[in-house]
Design a protein around this motif. Structure first.
Motif, mmCIF file in Angstrom:
data_model
loop_
_atom_site.group_PDB
_atom_site.id
_atom_site.type_symbol
_atom_site.label_atom_id
_atom_site.label_comp_id
_atom_site.label_asym_id
_atom_site.label_seq_id
_atom_site.Cartn_x
_atom_site.Cartn_y
_atom_site.Cartn_z
ATOM 1 N N GLN A 152 40.623 26.874 42.478
ATOM 2 C CA GLN A 152 39.447 27.717 42.268
ATOM 3 C C GLN A 152 39.659 29.012 43.045
ATOM 4 O O GLN A 152 39.941 28.992 44.235
ATOM 5 C CB GLN A 152 38.184 27.037 42.784
ATOM 6 C CG GLN A 152 37.743 25.873 41.931
ATOM 7 C CD GLN A 152 36.420 25.337 42.427
ATOM 8 O OE1 GLN A 152 36.172 25.277 43.630
ATOM 9 N NE2 GLN A 152 35.575 24.947 41.493
ATOM 10 N N ALA A 155 35.469 34.589 44.425
ATOM 11 C CA ALA A 155 35.164 35.993 44.718
ATOM 12 C C ALA A 155 36.409 36.874 44.744
ATOM 13 O O ALA A 155 36.483 37.817 45.515
ATOM 14 C CB ALA A 155 34.399 36.097 46.044
ATOM 15 N N GLY A 156 37.383 36.556 43.893
ATOM 16 C CA GLY A 156 38.553 37.413 43.773
ATOM 17 C C GLY A 156 39.581 37.243 44.869
ATOM 18 O O GLY A 156 40.620 37.872 44.834
ATOM 19 N N TYR A 176 35.085 36.607 36.068
ATOM 20 C CA TYR A 176 34.315 36.546 37.302
ATOM 21 C C TYR A 176 33.103 37.474 37.225
ATOM 22 O O TYR A 176 31.985 37.099 37.598
ATOM 23 C CB TYR A 176 35.205 36.921 38.501
ATOM 24 C CG TYR A 176 34.466 36.897 39.809
ATOM 25 C CD1 TYR A 176 33.999 35.697 40.331
ATOM 26 C CD2 TYR A 176 34.240 38.064 40.525
ATOM 27 C CE1 TYR A 176 33.306 35.664 41.527
ATOM 28 C CE2 TYR A 176 33.547 38.042 41.719
ATOM 29 C CZ TYR A 176 33.081 36.844 42.214
ATOM 30 O OH TYR A 176 32.389 36.807 43.383
ATOM 31 N N LYS A 177 33.315 38.666 36.698
ATOM 32 C CA LYS A 177 32.227 39.633 36.523
ATOM 33 C C LYS A 177 31.151 39.049 35.597
ATOM 34 O O LYS A 177 29.951 39.155 35.881
ATOM 35 C CB LYS A 177 32.800 40.930 35.942
ATOM 36 C CG LYS A 177 31.811 42.042 35.769
ATOM 37 C CD LYS A 177 32.563 43.276 35.266
ATOM 38 C CE LYS A 177 31.635 44.246 34.595
ATOM 39 N NZ LYS A 177 32.347 45.384 34.023
ATOM 40 N N SER A 179 30.569 35.854 35.077
ATOM 41 C CA SER A 179 29.893 34.744 35.764
ATOM 42 C C SER A 179 28.840 35.267 36.745
ATOM 43 O O SER A 179 27.764 34.679 36.888
ATOM 44 C CB SER A 179 30.900 33.846 36.468
ATOM 45 O OG SER A 179 31.455 34.486 37.594
#
Length: 190
Positions: A152, A155-156, A176-177, A179
């Motif tokens: 996982q 946060a990048g 991610y953006k 989500s």
């Protein structure tokens, strides 16, 4: 050749009845050319006085293995009849390739699948071209292997170390953006 004929032939040679360039079919014939599965032959003899010669060709989807032409001399074929072997197309492997890169492979030919860096083979790494022109066992897949600690990516962080190429990094950032946007919308509904 029968013993009687063996005694007559030298005498005929001496009298000039038989020439060294021509042997009558009764004495020096190979009968019929050998037949082959998935192919055919045709007579390509140049003249009635020359050695019987046959050319072999394979049906579509097969490739010739062996001599493409054979001839008969003194009741003996110059070579064994060739074989027509099935042809398999190049296996398509996303994120990988066959160990030997060709457009097609002959029946019984064995190929090892090699995956790109960061990917592992899922299935049998060694595949063989079958008589029915398919690969056996089926062509494996190359799946991306998550480096340890990258199951996982939060946060990048560790993004560059965990993804194999820039396109994957870009895609991960977009996901991610998205989500974060979904999370924000869910909070605003409550």
């Amino acid at each position: 050749m029968s013993p009687k004929l063996q005694g007559i032939v030298p005498a005929l040679w001496l009298l000039g009845v038989l020439s060294p360039l021509w042997c009558p079919p009764v004495l020096c014939d190979c009968k019929f050319p050998p037949t082959i599965a998935h192919g055919h032959h045709r007579d390509v003899t140049r003249s009635i006085f020359s050695t019987k010669e046959y050319a072999y060709e394979c049906d579509e989807g097969y490739t010739l293995v062996g001599e493409s032409r054979i001839s008969c001399s003194s009741s003996v074929w110059s070579a064994l009849a060739p074989e027509c072997k099935a042809v398999c197309p190049k296996p398509e492997i996303e994120n990988g390739k066959p160990s030997v890169d060709k457009d097609q492979y002959a029946e019984s030919e064995n190929v090892t699948v090699e995956c790109n860096s960061g990917y592992d083979v899922v299935g049998s790494q060694s595949i063989t071209c079958s008589e029915d022109r398919t690969w056996y066992p089926e062509v494996p897949k190359c799946e991306w292997v998550f480096p340890e600690g990258c199951e996982q990516v939060l946060a990048g962080r560790k993004l560059m170390q965990c993804l194999p190429n820039p396109e994957d990094v870009k895609m991960a950032l977009e996901v991610y953006k998205l989500s974060l946007e979904i999370e924000r919308l869910e909070k605003s509904e409550t």
